[in-house]
Design an enzyme around this catalytic site. Structure first.
Site, PDB file in Angstrom:
ATOM      1  CG  ASP A   1     -71.366 -23.985  47.926  1.00 21.82           C
ATOM      2  OD1 ASP A   1     -70.520 -24.165  48.822  1.00 21.82           O
ATOM      3  OD2 ASP A   1     -71.294 -23.068  47.096  1.00 21.82           O
TER       4      ASP A   1
ATOM      5  CE  LYS B   1     -64.779 -22.132  47.905  1.00 25.26           C
ATOM      6  NZ  LYS B   1     -65.903 -21.356  47.375  1.00 25.26           N
TER       7      LYS B   1
ATOM      8  CD  GLN C   1     -66.369 -18.401  45.228  1.00 20.46           C
ATOM      9  OE1 GLN C   1     -65.952 -19.549  45.327  1.00 20.46           O
ATOM     10  NE2 GLN C   1     -66.690 -17.676  46.279  1.00 20.46           N
TER      11      GLN C   1
END
Length: 289
Positions: A120, A53, A97
């Site tokens: 997200d 990422k 995460q």
């Protein structure tokens, strides 16, 4: 057979070029899109995802911040860091995460992220807005699937989509996004009876269950499109999906491989959400001037 394979890597590279162009336009107007990723502990898979990422963000010109905490971090301290980022004007997207250590409540962490920075697409408000068709950040993996199919000009309107899996991250939102495209959606899961009879009715079969090579050709209708979301590592060290790729390739009209299928699109959609957040900030600034 190669014309049947949906190459997510190639499609994602094309879209990342478009994202980079948007970033350059934003920078010309004084807005630098910023993404902050929080990593707790040192899980090798999580670290690998975060590294990917970060690299993709930097290549697109997005400001990237990696914030690391030890596995023993207190939940309250983690929430305080998220709150700080919620108020940081240089950060347009916040991602924690997953998975988190067992002593930390993942739901509390996700809900602490401002919906305006929830790139997200996991916050309950984001999910609610998606369900009701409002502007919001769409969950990256399901959104990436839809983009792959559209890029290949695969018709979704009126098609029967069967989703194997009902996770909050992939299965459930995938069905909602297909509904938005006017598909008819059926869910299958661990308690489904006669699963093969159901999956063989699918025009588009989405597999997201975390079981290596679970779906074989006898689950798939001749000419169906198969989207494999799974990422599993075999004892040999080789990656494979939830679909027996070589077997299903014989009957599918299109199929995503693992790797270089859905995976690259997940990160691409994260970048797109971050840029979208920055564009919304720019629009709000313009209205107040």
């Amino acid at each position: 057979m190669t014309e049947k394979i949906i190459n997510g890597f190639e499609i994602s590279q094309k879209k990342r070029k478009q994202i980079k162009e948007k970033v350059e336009l934003l920078k010309a107007e004084g807005v630098i899109p910023g993404l902050a990723v929080i990593l707790v502990g040192n899980n090798p898979a999580s670290r690998s995802y975060v590294t990917g990422k970060g690299k993709a963000s930097q290549e697109a010109g997005i400001h990237f911040e990696l914030i690391e905490f030890p596995e023993t971090i207190d939940e309250q301290k983690l929430l305080q860091e998220i709150e700080r980022l919620n108020h940081d004007e240089n950060i347009h997207g916040i991602l924690v995460q997953l998975p988190l250590p067992k002593h930390i409540n993942e739901e509390s962490v996700i809900e602490s992220i401002s919906p305006e920075k929830d790139v997200d697409g996991f916050h309950p408000i984001s999910i609610g807005r998606m369900m009701t068709g409002q502007d919001t950040f769409l969950p990256c993996t399901p959104h990436g699937m839809i983009e792959l199919l559209k890029e290949k000009k695969i018709e979704l309107n009126g098609k029967h989509v069967v989703v194997i899996g009902r996770s909050n991250i992939v299965g459930k939102p995938a069905g909602q996004l297909f509904l938005k495209e006017n598909a008819t959606v059926t869910y299958c899961h661990s308690k489904t009876k006669n699963m093969k009879e159901i999956t063989k009715l699918a025009d588009i079969l989405v597999v997201a269950i975390g079981r290596p090579k679970f779906v074989t050709s006898d689950y798939v209708k001749e000419g169906a499109v198969v989207i494999d979301v799974g990422v599993n590592r075999l004892e040999t060290g080789k990656l494979c999906g939830d679909v027996d790729f070589d077997d299903v390739l014989k009957v599918a009209s299109y199929i995503t491989p693992v790797p270089k299928g859905v995976g690259p699109m997940t990160i691409t959609m994260l970048l797109e959400n971050t840029v979208l957040s920055a564009e919304w900030v720019r629009s709000s600034l313009s209205r107040t001037m």
